[in-house]
Design a protein around this motif. Sequence first.
Motif, PDB file in Angstrom:
ATOM      1  N   THR A  35      -8.505  -8.115  13.084  1.00 60.26           N
ATOM      2  CA  THR A  35      -8.868  -8.761  14.353  1.00 60.26           C
ATOM      3  C   THR A  35      -7.865  -8.407  15.442  1.00 60.26           C
ATOM      4  O   THR A  35      -8.246  -8.086  16.578  1.00 60.26           O
ATOM      5  N   ALA A  36      -6.593  -8.441  15.099  1.00 58.38           N
ATOM      6  CA  ALA A  36      -5.548  -8.092  16.077  1.00 58.38           C
ATOM      7  C   ALA A  36      -5.700  -6.640  16.526  1.00 58.38           C
ATOM      8  O   ALA A  36      -5.539  -6.336  17.716  1.00 58.38           O
ATOM      9  N   ILE A  37      -6.015  -5.771  15.593  1.00 58.33           N
ATOM     10  CA  ILE A  37      -6.191  -4.357  15.936  1.00 58.33           C
ATOM     11  C   ILE A  37      -7.411  -4.173  16.838  1.00 58.33           C
ATOM     12  O   ILE A  37      -7.365  -3.401  17.800  1.00 58.33           O
ATOM     13  N   GLU A  38      -8.484  -4.875  16.546  1.00 57.66           N
ATOM     14  CA  GLU A  38      -9.682  -4.807  17.395  1.00 57.66           C
ATOM     15  C   GLU A  38      -9.360  -5.234  18.825  1.00 57.66           C
ATOM     16  O   GLU A  38      -9.776  -4.588  19.791  1.00 57.66           O
ATOM     17  N   GLU A  39      -8.612  -6.318  18.959  1.00 55.73           N
ATOM     18  CA  GLU A  39      -8.231  -6.800  20.290  1.00 55.73           C
ATOM     19  C   GLU A  39      -7.321  -5.804  20.995  1.00 55.73           C
ATOM     20  O   GLU A  39      -7.465  -5.548  22.198  1.00 55.73           O
ATOM     21  N   ALA A  40      -6.381  -5.252  20.246  1.00 53.81           N
ATOM     22  CA  ALA A  40      -5.474  -4.258  20.826  1.00 53.81           C
ATOM     23  C   ALA A  40      -6.250  -3.022  21.262  1.00 53.81           C
ATOM     24  O   ALA A  40      -5.964  -2.446  22.323  1.00 53.81           O
ATOM     25  N   ASN A  41      -7.236  -2.613  20.470  1.00 52.78           N
ATOM     26  CA  ASN A  41      -8.039  -1.439  20.821  1.00 52.78           C
ATOM     27  C   ASN A  41      -8.844  -1.655  22.091  1.00 52.78           C
ATOM     28  O   ASN A  41      -9.020  -0.726  22.881  1.00 52.78           O
ATOM     29  N   LYS A  42      -9.338  -2.867  22.302  1.00 47.95           N
ATOM     30  CA  LYS A  42     -10.075  -3.170  23.531  1.00 47.95           C
ATOM     31  C   LYS A  42      -9.162  -3.013  24.747  1.00 47.95           C
ATOM     32  O   LYS A  42      -9.537  -2.391  25.750  1.00 47.95           O
ATOM     33  N   LEU A  43      -7.987  -3.578  24.651  1.00 47.29           N
ATOM     34  CA  LEU A  43      -7.030  -3.464  25.751  1.00 47.29           C
ATOM     35  C   LEU A  43      -6.593  -2.018  25.942  1.00 47.29           C
ATOM     36  O   LEU A  43      -6.521  -1.514  27.073  1.00 47.29           O
ATOM     37  N   LEU A  44      -6.331  -1.344  24.846  1.00 45.32           N
ATOM     38  CA  LEU A  44      -5.898   0.053  24.900  1.00 45.32           C
ATOM     39  C   LEU A  44      -6.969   0.937  25.532  1.00 45.32           C
ATOM     40  O   LEU A  44      -6.658   1.854  26.294  1.00 45.32           O
ATOM     41  N   ALA A  45      -8.233   0.648  25.247  1.00 41.70           N
ATOM     42  CA  ALA A  45      -9.331   1.425  25.833  1.00 41.70           C
ATOM     43  C   ALA A  45      -9.338   1.289  27.350  1.00 41.70           C
ATOM     44  O   ALA A  45      -9.563   2.268  28.073  1.00 41.70           O
ATOM     45  N   GLN A  46      -9.065   0.098  27.841  1.00 41.57           N
ATOM     46  CA  GLN A  46      -9.004  -0.116  29.293  1.00 41.57           C
ATOM     47  C   GLN A  46      -7.843   0.660  29.906  1.00 41.57           C
ATOM     48  O   GLN A  46      -7.993   1.308  30.949  1.00 41.57           O
ATOM     49  N   VAL A  47      -6.697   0.590  29.260  1.00 37.25           N
ATOM     50  CA  VAL A  47      -5.515   1.301  29.759  1.00 37.25           C
ATOM     51  C   VAL A  47      -5.763   2.802  29.722  1.00 37.25           C
ATOM     52  O   VAL A  47      -5.461   3.524  30.674  1.00 37.25           O
ATOM     53  N   LYS A  48      -6.346   3.281  28.626  1.00 34.85           N
ATOM     54  CA  LYS A  48      -6.626   4.712  28.490  1.00 34.85           C
ATOM     55  C   LYS A  48      -7.585   5.174  29.583  1.00 34.85           C
ATOM     56  O   LYS A  48      -7.394   6.230  30.182  1.00 34.85           O
ATOM     57  N   ASN A  49      -8.599   4.363  29.877  1.00 38.48           N
ATOM     58  CA  ASN A  49      -9.553   4.699  30.929  1.00 38.48           C
ATOM     59  C   ASN A  49      -8.852   4.785  32.288  1.00 38.48           C
ATOM     60  O   ASN A  49      -9.076   5.731  33.050  1.00 38.48           O
TER      61      ASN A  49
END
Length: 67
Positions: A35-49
Amino acid sequence: MTVGTQVKSCYASIKSIEGTLESLYETTRNPSLQTAIEEANKLLAQVKNDMHHQVIELMKKEPQFKP
């Protein structure tokens, strides 16, 4: 190191982190870590974009940064 080089380096690092998190997600059996990784990936996707858009803008303004 120029700003353009730093931004491109940061973008590459984000992509690397994304791959590492995906690998960790696939190997862990801990639901709370997943769950923590999923949340981190969502945030990371925004930053990457956002970083991707910055790379594009830099390439328009500073042609020496084109690959």
